[in-house]
Design a protein around this motif. Structure first.
Motif, short mmCIF file in Angstrom:
data_model
loop_
_atom_site.label_atom_id
_atom_site.label_comp_id
_atom_site.label_asym_id
_atom_site.label_seq_id
_atom_site.Cartn_x
_atom_site.Cartn_y
_atom_site.Cartn_z
N GLN A 172 0.83 -1.26 -0.04
CA GLN A 172 -0.21 0.01 0.11
C GLN A 172 1.02 1.15 -0.08
O GLN A 172 2.04 1.17 0.58
CB GLN A 172 -0.79 0.05 1.23
N PRO A 173 0.30 2.50 -0.73
CA PRO A 173 1.33 3.51 -0.79
C PRO A 173 1.57 4.24 0.71
O PRO A 173 0.65 4.47 1.51
CB PRO A 173 0.52 4.39 -1.69
N LEU A 174 2.50 5.15 0.65
CA LEU A 174 2.94 5.90 1.47
C LEU A 174 2.22 7.27 1.49
O LEU A 174 2.38 7.77 -0.07
CB LEU A 174 4.33 6.10 2.01
N LEU A 175 1.71 8.15 2.08
CA LEU A 175 1.15 9.33 1.86
C LEU A 175 1.85 10.30 2.75
O LEU A 175 2.49 10.07 3.91
CB LEU A 175 -0.23 9.45 2.32
N TYR A 176 1.78 11.60 2.33
CA TYR A 176 2.22 12.65 2.77
C TYR A 176 1.85 13.96 2.43
O TYR A 176 1.28 14.35 1.43
CB TYR A 176 3.82 12.89 2.42
N GLY A 177 1.35 15.04 3.84
CA GLY A 177 0.53 15.90 3.65
C GLY A 177 0.58 16.66 4.91
O GLY A 177 0.90 16.01 6.03
#
Length: 213
Positions: A172-177
């Protein structure tokens, strides 16, 4: 397309005071896009390539997008002064590693500028690869050829043809915000609100009270 939401060092505005313009904003004051782009969460990638001496280069980047499906084309925006960009343009190719949700350490490592970053992470260069594959950190990898570049301000947009794509569907993807990381699994685990049916409003029947003909 700025990397302003990325954990990597990013461009920003100039807060120098100046003469107010017609709208009351200093004429020579640039808008700082970082707070705006921080509110637009994205995935995290590491761009990798080899320089002329076959030394691996790489950096963390969240400023990327698909351009067209036919031909399959991506664009990444990289700081023009970056040594990785210089190597990438010299060789005309790179690998785009999309990080999975347990790869925060790799994101921080490649954003740090540490000279030994490739000694501290697992990578390989399979046959036909356009740049190092981060085998332990990536859930998807695109091998790309540079087809066009556009320099604008302090960044360069690199348009590239994707020659090969590898995807690990179980990761699953890593997210950044908002200056922090999140995992796609956590975001996807939140129950979705029930869909509201889109039904037309009921019309009063003929002869109902208050209805005139």
């Amino acid at each position: 397309m700025l990397n302003s939401a990325s954990p990597q060092d990013t461009p920003g505005g100039d807060d120098t005071e100046g003469t107010a313009g017609a709208e009351g904003v200093p004429a020579n004051r640039q808008t700082d896009l970082r707070p705006f782009m921080a509110t637009f969460p994205s995935g995290v990638s590491v761009v990798t390539t080899l320089d002329a001496d076959a030394v691996p280069r790489g950096l963390t980047c969240s400023s990327l997008a698909s351009v067209t499906l036919s031909p399959p084309t991506l664009v990444v925006c990289i700081r023009t002064a970056s040594p990785t960009l210089r190597a990438l343009l010299d060789q005309g190719q790179f690998a785009l590693n999309l990080l999975h949700e347990r790869a925060r350490a790799a994101s921080d490592l490649f954003a740090s500028g540490a000279p030994d970053r490739f000694e501290r992470t697992e990578w390989r260069l399979p046959l036909g690869a356009r740049g190092p594959h981060l085998t332990a950190a990536a859930h998807a990898i695109a091998d790309c050829r540079v087809v066009e570049t556009v320099a604008f301000g302090d960044h360069t947009a690199v348009f590239a043809a994707a020659d090969r794509v590898t995807v690990r569907p179980t990761a699953q993807p890593l997210l950044y915000g908002l200056r922090r990381y999140a995992g796609w699994s956590d975001a996807a685990a939140v129950p979705q609100p029930a869909a509201v049916p889109l039904t037309p409003p009921a019309l009063p029947s003929e002869g109902a009270a208050g209805v005139r003909r």
